[in-house]
Scaffold this motif. Structure first.
Motif, PDB file in Angstrom:
ATOM      1  N   ILE A 268       0.946  -1.377   0.031  1.00  0.00           N
ATOM      2  CA  ILE A 268       0.089  -0.022  -0.065  1.00  0.00           C
ATOM      3  C   ILE A 268       0.784   1.249   0.000  1.00  0.00           C
ATOM      4  O   ILE A 268       0.493   2.148  -0.678  1.00  0.00           O
TER       5      ILE A 268
ATOM      6  N   LYS B  86      -9.177   5.306  -8.694  1.00  0.00           N
ATOM      7  CA  LYS B  86     -10.453   4.774  -8.124  1.00  0.00           C
ATOM      8  C   LYS B  86     -11.634   4.700  -9.084  1.00  0.00           C
ATOM      9  O   LYS B  86     -11.493   5.159 -10.137  1.00  0.00           O
TER      10      LYS B  86
ATOM     11  N   GLY C 141      -5.813  -7.500   5.796  1.00  0.00           N
ATOM     12  CA  GLY C 141      -5.923  -5.993   5.609  1.00  0.00           C
ATOM     13  C   GLY C 141      -6.253  -5.574   7.157  1.00  0.00           C
ATOM     14  O   GLY C 141      -5.764  -4.461   7.355  1.00  0.00           O
TER      15      GLY C 141
ATOM     16  N   HIS D 241      -7.274  -5.650   0.773  1.00  0.00           N
ATOM     17  CA  HIS D 241      -8.202  -6.901   1.300  1.00  0.00           C
ATOM     18  C   HIS D 241      -8.533  -7.742   0.310  1.00  0.00           C
ATOM     19  O   HIS D 241      -8.778  -8.933   0.131  1.00  0.00           O
ATOM     20  N   GLU D 242      -8.188  -7.308  -1.160  1.00  0.00           N
ATOM     21  CA  GLU D 242      -8.806  -8.092  -2.483  1.00  0.00           C
ATOM     22  C   GLU D 242      -7.500  -9.084  -2.690  1.00  0.00           C
ATOM     23  O   GLU D 242      -7.663 -10.164  -3.398  1.00  0.00           O
TER      24      GLU D 242
ATOM     25  N   ASN E 146      -2.447   5.811   4.878  1.00  0.00           N
ATOM     26  CA  ASN E 146      -2.557   4.555   4.407  1.00  0.00           C
ATOM     27  C   ASN E 146      -3.137   3.787   5.101  1.00  0.00           C
ATOM     28  O   ASN E 146      -4.097   2.753   4.788  1.00  0.00           O
TER      29      ASN E 146
ATOM     30  N   ARG F 299      -7.607   0.940  -5.544  1.00  0.00           N
ATOM     31  CA  ARG F 299      -6.964   1.851  -4.748  1.00  0.00           C
ATOM     32  C   ARG F 299      -5.803   2.379  -5.678  1.00  0.00           C
ATOM     33  O   ARG F 299      -4.850   1.845  -5.928  1.00  0.00           O
TER      34      ARG F 299
ATOM     35  N   THR G  50      -5.349  -3.136  -7.273  1.00  0.00           N
ATOM     36  CA  THR G  50      -6.092  -4.005  -6.210  1.00  0.00           C
ATOM     37  C   THR G  50      -5.991  -3.696  -4.937  1.00  0.00           C
ATOM     38  O   THR G  50      -4.806  -3.460  -4.514  1.00  0.00           O
ATOM     39  N   THR G  51      -6.932  -3.471  -4.088  1.00  0.00           N
ATOM     40  CA  THR G  51      -6.983  -3.261  -2.786  1.00  0.00           C
ATOM     41  C   THR G  51      -6.386  -4.253  -1.916  1.00  0.00           C
ATOM     42  O   THR G  51      -6.195  -5.542  -2.313  1.00  0.00           O
TER      43      THR G  51
ATOM     44  N   ASP H 152     -10.969   0.634   2.734  1.00  0.00           N
ATOM     45  CA  ASP H 152     -11.554   0.019   1.550  1.00  0.00           C
ATOM     46  C   ASP H 152     -12.093  -1.156   2.068  1.00  0.00           C
ATOM     47  O   ASP H 152     -12.945  -1.873   1.098  1.00  0.00           O
TER      48      ASP H 152
ATOM     49  N   LEU I  44      -6.777   4.200   4.568  1.00  0.00           N
ATOM     50  CA  LEU I  44      -7.296   3.726   3.354  1.00  0.00           C
ATOM     51  C   LEU I  44      -7.670   2.243   3.447  1.00  0.00           C
ATOM     52  O   LEU I  44      -8.530   1.848   2.760  1.00  0.00           O
ATOM     53  N   VAL I  45      -6.694   1.123   4.016  1.00  0.00           N
ATOM     54  CA  VAL I  45      -6.592   0.081   3.883  1.00  0.00           C
ATOM     55  C   VAL I  45      -8.044  -0.405   4.669  1.00  0.00           C
ATOM     56  O   VAL I  45      -8.699  -1.225   4.312  1.00  0.00           O
TER      57      VAL I  45
END
Length: 334
Positions: free
Chosen positions: A44, A233, A113, A105-106, A83, A98, A102-103, A90, A86-87
């Motif tokens: 991230i 985004k 995450g 958690h994805e 950040n 993000r 890919t974020t 998301d 943001l995690v």
């Protein structure tokens, strides 16, 4: 002669501050075991972004006649905390992207995450330990207050999703807590490291807060009208999540009866085609004049920030650089 040996510190370019900060980040934040905890953190932090907040911390230190390198740990704390938020945001928003990637958690999973985000919060606090006790105390006190306000702002944001009576004033309070206070704190931290007066610290905080509100309103605008290639985004993401943004609230007030009813229905209806929903809502935003008024409000808050600058006893050169920074934020596409 090295510029940092001079008493009157010259301002650097935004790119110079950003490049110095990124170099410091890469040197300071490294992978270690357990890899599964730290890999998402590096991921991230390596996604880039504007580095708005740490740049402002470094700028603020130099505005108040201090070598910006002294503020690098404070700047890094701000960026790590940002950040972290943001995690977790998301995860709550179930966001797939993000900054165009890919974020966390994805890419990994939700548990990773959450835990990696928690570790980032702790890392941010630890960075303040590199300062003398008085400075550490001031930074930690401001950081704790700000971190809690960011959580309050996030909760307001969540609450608003299921409410149909959100006012403009409530929305502005929400974005002040969720976004603007961290921008403000980033600047005040630079001033704290510089050891400037409490009056100057509070003034630069107000400058940052107004700039932060303008920044978030611009983010709301770009969520609807931004270019997917540069915005980073999902364009229309706020619409799909039924977020009661400023532009939405203005459209409710300004729309004719038919469009108002249609807008409320689009935000209430389940299972509607995503592209169709975004297209219809965007059209109402434009027809109502809400889009243009949002752009005007972005300008108004930027001007408020500039007016605060006049209260601060710094050189015209430094005021000009901060104004240029604000103007560039207004024109941004990402």
């Amino acid at each position: 002669m090295d510029v940092f040996l001079k008493k009157n510190y010259s301002m650097h370019s935004i790119d110079a501050y950003r490049n110095e900060f990124v170099t410091y980040l890469k040197a300071k934040i490294k992978s270690k075991e357990p890899h599964s905890l730290y890999a998402p953190i590096l991921y991230i932090l390596d996604l880039g972004g504007k580095r708005l907040r740490p740049v402002l911390t470094l700028m603020a230190a130099e505005i108040f006649e201090t070598d910006y390198k002294q503020a690098l740990d404070a700047a890094l704390a701000v960026e790590v905390f940002h950040n972290f938020s943001l995690v977790h945001d998301d995860i709550m928003d179930d966001a797939p992207l993000r900054r165009g990637k890919t974020t966390v958690h994805e890419k990994w999973d939700i548990n990773t995450g959450i835990l990696s985000g928690d570790a980032m919060m702790i890392m941010a606090y630890q960075l303040f330990e590199n300062y003398e006790p008085d400075v550490f105390k001031s930074l930690a006190k401001l950081f704790g207050k700000t971190a809690l306000e960011v959580c309050e702002g996030q909760q307001y944001d969540i609450d608003f999703e299921t409410r149909n009576d959100v006012s403009e004033e409530e929305y502005l309070t929400m974005i002040t807590y969720k976004t603007a206070v961290l921008v403000a704190a980033a600047m005040k931290m630079g001033a704290i490291v510089a050891g400037t007066s409490e009056e100057a610290q509070n003034a630069i905080y107000e400058f940052g807060k107004n700039l932060g509100i303008a920044f978030q309103l611009q983010d709301d605008y770009l969520d609807v009208f931004g270019d997917p290639k540069t915005f980073g985004k999902q364009v229309g993401g706020d619409i799909l999540e039924n977020k009661k943004t400023f532009i939405y609230l203005k459209a409710l007030v300004l729309s004719n009866d038919n469009n108002r009813a249609k807008l409320l229905n689009l935000y209430a209806e389940k299972g509607i085609d995503a592209d169709n929903k975004v297209e219809q809502v965007t059209q109402i935003f434009m027809e109502s004049g809400a889009a243009d008024i949002t752009k005007k409000e972005i300008e108004n808050y930027t001007i408020k920030a500039f007016n605060v600058l006049e209260q601060i006893n710094i050189s015209s050169e430094k005021k000009l650089m901060l104004k240029q920074f604000g103007e560039n934020l207004m024109k941004r596409k990402v």
